[in-house]
Design a protein around this motif. Structure first.
Motif, PDB file in Angstrom:
ATOM      1  N   GLU A 108       0.846  -1.184   0.000  1.00 15.90           N
ATOM      2  CA  GLU A 108       0.000   0.000   0.000  1.00 15.90           C
ATOM      3  C   GLU A 108       0.887   1.241   0.000  1.00 15.90           C
ATOM      4  O   GLU A 108       1.827   1.330   0.782  1.00 15.90           O
ATOM      5  CB  GLU A 108      -0.898   0.018   1.238  1.00 15.90           C
ATOM      6  CG  GLU A 108      -1.900  -1.124   1.301  1.00 15.90           C
ATOM      7  CD  GLU A 108      -2.781  -1.023   2.528  1.00 15.90           C
ATOM      8  OE1 GLU A 108      -2.971   0.097   3.042  1.00 15.90           O
ATOM      9  OE2 GLU A 108      -3.259  -2.070   2.986  1.00 15.90           O
ATOM     10  N   GLU A 123      -1.936   3.318  -7.336  1.00 14.12           N
ATOM     11  CA  GLU A 123      -3.046   3.178  -6.395  1.00 14.12           C
ATOM     12  C   GLU A 123      -2.555   3.595  -5.018  1.00 14.12           C
ATOM     13  O   GLU A 123      -1.691   2.939  -4.435  1.00 14.12           O
ATOM     14  CB  GLU A 123      -3.544   1.742  -6.361  1.00 14.12           C
ATOM     15  CG  GLU A 123      -4.748   1.534  -5.450  1.00 14.12           C
ATOM     16  CD  GLU A 123      -5.248   0.103  -5.462  1.00 14.12           C
ATOM     17  OE1 GLU A 123      -6.049  -0.235  -4.572  1.00 14.12           O
ATOM     18  OE2 GLU A 123      -4.829  -0.670  -6.355  1.00 14.12           O
ATOM     19  N   THR A 124      -3.076   4.695  -4.498  1.00 16.17           N
ATOM     20  CA  THR A 124      -2.583   5.249  -3.235  1.00 16.17           C
ATOM     21  C   THR A 124      -3.642   5.188  -2.149  1.00 16.17           C
ATOM     22  O   THR A 124      -4.837   5.022  -2.404  1.00 16.17           O
ATOM     23  CB  THR A 124      -2.142   6.714  -3.418  1.00 16.17           C
ATOM     24  OG1 THR A 124      -3.264   7.508  -3.839  1.00 16.17           O
ATOM     25  CG2 THR A 124      -1.030   6.817  -4.461  1.00 16.17           C
ATOM     26  N   GLN A 125      -3.180   5.341  -0.904  1.00 19.66           N
ATOM     27  CA  GLN A 125      -4.034   5.400   0.272  1.00 19.66           C
ATOM     28  C   GLN A 125      -3.803   6.752   0.955  1.00 19.66           C
ATOM     29  O   GLN A 125      -3.041   6.859   1.913  1.00 19.66           O
ATOM     30  CB  GLN A 125      -3.696   4.251   1.231  1.00 19.66           C
ATOM     31  CG  GLN A 125      -3.895   2.860   0.646  1.00 19.66           C
ATOM     32  CD  GLN A 125      -5.360   2.535   0.449  1.00 19.66           C
ATOM     33  OE1 GLN A 125      -6.210   2.990   1.206  1.00 19.66           O
ATOM     34  NE2 GLN A 125      -5.652   1.753  -0.575  1.00 19.66           N
TER      35      GLN A 125
END
Length: 249
Positions: A108, A123-125
């Motif tokens: 993540e 794809e980031t958080q």
């Protein structure tokens, strides 16, 4: 020139085979490792934090703080330590080959929301003010150096703060073993950066913040891998003097 000195960047996904120094333990417990400065992040220092959840001693939920050089040696070392659960980007200058890192370790990518738009293919958080990763690790938004600059706090070793470029070692002739913010021409907002340091002083104490692990300028540490007595050194900063600081570059 021998092949061991080739410095050209590898193709996407392909690690550089040039010789690099293996990551070194920061503390005797060997739970934190620092990487050699990465040219692709302008000499930034990345860290690997080893973390084993108490509920699952067979699993390693390791944290990679910023991006080390994309080399076979670094990739092999990280794999041997159990891979990466989270890749934390402390500021926009700490990212390099993020998509490759995420693809290799299926990790993540965590960063403050104002930096996320810079990685449109990843794809980031993103988070806003704070985010807890584990019972021992949390992220603190410290804007100033960049809009989304952050620090990672670990309760290990009496408290460690991984500061990215929010706080850096001072030049030995000025204050050996010290730490301070650095104002440069690209600094996003100097007053907010000073306010972010005050927030750290408000949230921590000498009992909960013992070490700083900076994300650059580690040559000023003269062989040391962390800054000791961290809280006391931050508390000794003269904010009135710092407020009048001129940009260095």
């Amino acid at each position: 020139m021998s092949s061991s000195h080739v410095t050209s960047s590898p193709k996407p996904g392909e690690p550089n085979r040039s010789h690099t120094k293996l990551p070194q333990p920061v503390f005797t417990t060997q739970t934190v490792y620092s990487f050699s400065p990465n040219r692709e992040t302008l000499g930034g220092t990345a860290y690997l934090i080893l973390h084993t959840p108490a509920s699952d001693t067979l699993t390693r939920n390791n944290i990679l703080v910023d991006c080390p050089a994309w080399t076979e040696a670094n990739l092999d070392f990280i794999a041997q330590q159990g891979g990466v659960k989270w890749l934390v980007i402390t500021h926009r200058g700490g990212s390099s080959r993020v998509r490759d890192w995420q693809s290799r370790f299926e990790c993540e990518v965590v960063l403050q929301e104002q930096e996320a738009y810079l990685l449109p293919q990843v794809e980031t958080q993103p988070f806003h003010r704070d985010r807890v990763l584990t019972p021992s690790h949390r992220l603190v938004w410290t804007p100033g150096h960049s809009p989304g600059s952050l620090c990672l706090y670990s309760s290990d070793q009496g408290g460690i703060l991984f500061t990215g470029r929010h706080l850096l070692p001072t030049r030995p002739q000025k204050l050996e073993g010290g730490a301070a913010p650095l104002k440069v021409s690209k600094t996003f907002h100097w007053p907010r950066q000073l306010q972010s340091i005050q927030r750290l002083l408000n949230e921590f104490s000498a009992e909960t913040l013992s070490y700083l692990c900076p994300g650059a300028n580690i040559g000023f540490l003269r062989g040391q891998r962390s800054i000791e007595q961290a809280y006391d050194k931050l508390a000794s900063l003269d904010f009135k003097v710092l407020a009048k600081t001129q940009a260095l570059l």
